[in-house]
Design a protein around this motif. Sequence first.
Motif, PDB file in Angstrom:
ATOM      1  N   LEU A 155      -6.901  -2.339 -13.722  1.00  0.00           N
ATOM      2  CA  LEU A 155      -5.730  -1.523 -13.347  1.00  0.00           C
ATOM      3  C   LEU A 155      -4.469  -2.058 -14.033  1.00  0.00           C
ATOM      4  O   LEU A 155      -3.750  -1.294 -14.700  1.00  0.00           O
ATOM      5  CB  LEU A 155      -5.544  -1.545 -11.819  1.00  0.00           C
ATOM      6  N   LEU A 212      -2.392  -0.252 -16.980  1.00  0.00           N
ATOM      7  CA  LEU A 212      -0.978   0.146 -16.868  1.00  0.00           C
ATOM      8  C   LEU A 212      -0.189  -0.348 -18.073  1.00  0.00           C
ATOM      9  O   LEU A 212       0.696   0.353 -18.571  1.00  0.00           O
ATOM     10  CB  LEU A 212      -0.381  -0.415 -15.569  1.00  0.00           C
ATOM     11  N   MET A 267      -4.293   7.893 -15.584  1.00  0.00           N
ATOM     12  CA  MET A 267      -3.055   8.046 -14.801  1.00  0.00           C
ATOM     13  C   MET A 267      -3.381   8.336 -13.326  1.00  0.00           C
ATOM     14  O   MET A 267      -2.751   7.785 -12.422  1.00  0.00           O
ATOM     15  CB  MET A 267      -2.193   9.156 -15.389  1.00  0.00           C
ATOM     16  N   LEU A 268      -4.383   9.211 -13.109  1.00  0.00           N
ATOM     17  CA  LEU A 268      -4.806   9.501 -11.731  1.00  0.00           C
ATOM     18  C   LEU A 268      -5.348   8.235 -11.065  1.00  0.00           C
ATOM     19  O   LEU A 268      -5.032   7.924  -9.916  1.00  0.00           O
ATOM     20  CB  LEU A 268      -5.908  10.571 -11.727  1.00  0.00           C
ATOM     21  N   ALA A 313      -4.692   5.161 -11.804  1.00  0.00           N
ATOM     22  CA  ALA A 313      -3.655   4.147 -11.572  1.00  0.00           C
ATOM     23  C   ALA A 313      -3.141   4.259 -10.135  1.00  0.00           C
ATOM     24  O   ALA A 313      -2.981   3.248  -9.442  1.00  0.00           O
ATOM     25  CB  ALA A 313      -2.517   4.323 -12.572  1.00  0.00           C
ATOM     26  N   LEU A 314      -2.927   5.485  -9.674  1.00  0.00           N
ATOM     27  CA  LEU A 314      -2.461   5.695  -8.293  1.00  0.00           C
ATOM     28  C   LEU A 314      -3.603   5.467  -7.301  1.00  0.00           C
ATOM     29  O   LEU A 314      -3.440   4.769  -6.294  1.00  0.00           O
ATOM     30  CB  LEU A 314      -1.928   7.126  -8.130  1.00  0.00           C
ATOM     31  N   ALA A 315      -4.765   6.063  -7.605  1.00  0.00           N
ATOM     32  CA  ALA A 315      -5.893   6.000  -6.667  1.00  0.00           C
ATOM     33  C   ALA A 315      -6.371   4.564  -6.457  1.00  0.00           C
ATOM     34  O   ALA A 315      -6.699   4.184  -5.328  1.00  0.00           O
ATOM     35  CB  ALA A 315      -7.034   6.873  -7.182  1.00  0.00           C
ATOM     36  N   VAL A 344      -4.614   1.807  -6.712  1.00  0.00           N
ATOM     37  CA  VAL A 344      -3.636   1.074  -5.890  1.00  0.00           C
ATOM     38  C   VAL A 344      -3.911   1.367  -4.411  1.00  0.00           C
ATOM     39  O   VAL A 344      -4.004   0.448  -3.582  1.00  0.00           O
ATOM     40  CB  VAL A 344      -2.185   1.450  -6.275  1.00  0.00           C
ATOM     41  N   VAL A 345      -4.090   2.665  -4.086  1.00  0.00           N
ATOM     42  CA  VAL A 345      -4.392   3.061  -2.702  1.00  0.00           C
ATOM     43  C   VAL A 345      -5.704   2.398  -2.250  1.00  0.00           C
ATOM     44  O   VAL A 345      -5.783   1.834  -1.152  1.00  0.00           O
ATOM     45  CB  VAL A 345      -4.499   4.606  -2.587  1.00  0.00           C
ATOM     46  N   HIS A 346      -6.718   2.436  -3.128  1.00  0.00           N
ATOM     47  CA  HIS A 346      -8.040   1.879  -2.817  1.00  0.00           C
ATOM     48  C   HIS A 346      -7.950   0.374  -2.552  1.00  0.00           C
ATOM     49  O   HIS A 346      -8.519  -0.128  -1.579  1.00  0.00           O
ATOM     50  CB  HIS A 346      -8.969   2.173  -3.998  1.00  0.00           C
ATOM     51  N   PHE A 398      -8.656  13.200  -1.590  1.00  0.00           N
ATOM     52  CA  PHE A 398      -8.365  11.961  -2.326  1.00  0.00           C
ATOM     53  C   PHE A 398      -9.647  11.384  -2.934  1.00  0.00           C
ATOM     54  O   PHE A 398      -9.699  11.087  -4.129  1.00  0.00           O
ATOM     55  CB  PHE A 398      -7.709  10.936  -1.398  1.00  0.00           C
ATOM     56  N   PHE A 452     -10.724  11.068  -6.774  1.00  0.00           N
ATOM     57  CA  PHE A 452     -10.953   9.684  -7.213  1.00  0.00           C
ATOM     58  C   PHE A 452     -12.337   9.561  -7.872  1.00  0.00           C
ATOM     59  O   PHE A 452     -12.471   9.001  -8.979  1.00  0.00           O
ATOM     60  CB  PHE A 452     -10.856   8.784  -5.973  1.00  0.00           C
TER      61      PHE A 452
END
Lengths: 113, 130
Positions: free
Chosen positions: A72, A76, B36-37, B39-41, B43-45, B75, B79
């Motif tokens: 990750l 980034l 990009m998807l 990157a967010l998912a 972090v949540v995971h 989600f 994911f």
Amino acid sequence: MDMRPRSHPTYLAFVVHRVSGLLLALFLPLHFWALGTAISGEARLDGFLRWAENPLAKAAETILVILLAAHLAGGLRVLALEFLGWRSRQKDMVAASAGIALLVGLVFLLNVV
Amino acid sequence: MSATRQPASTKGVNRSHRTRARAQTHLWVVQRVTAMLLALAVVVHLVMIVTAVRGGLSAAEILSRTRGNEAWLAFYVTFALAAGLHGAIGLRNIASEAIGLRGRGADLAWLTAGLLTAGFGIRAAIGLYA
């Protein structure tokens, strides 16, 4: 022949990103399949979670969390480089990526044991 | 007529190169959009993993959060799809560079593997929801 220097931290970052990506991509189908099977019932899922309590499984989970965080953070950095043109201070960004990965692994380890 | 006109065989090769280049571009775009998807998912995971393992995991605790929850279903489905495709395209790139495995057939095989992996993930997501 590719003559670019291999001692630069960004080369190491490339290797970490590639190896972590390879291992995660190989693990992913196994993870999804095992989870999908375990979720077929509450008792079955509890059985799977109890099995995952053993130290070896926890060690493997910690490595996977570090690999995921490393991929990750490294990803980034690549996205910032490609889409935002953040070309300066690459060494710092590589160091920050490594720091984030190890920090996430440590927090996971502290919470799981 | 024109001296610059290419022979039919060369035109065929050029068209094949263009199709190949377009396929490569499509895969590159899918790889970056899914990145990009993810990157967010991810972090949540990761936040979810690190907080949920505190004090041990139980099926009841996990399922109480996800059962009947459309937001978590959406989600996890997104994911799983992004992760399956991202992983397969990554493996395709490594196989292409490391062992020279490339071509339309290989691309279709990797795409199938990615969608199959995503399918396993979506099955798990539905299991968490239903």
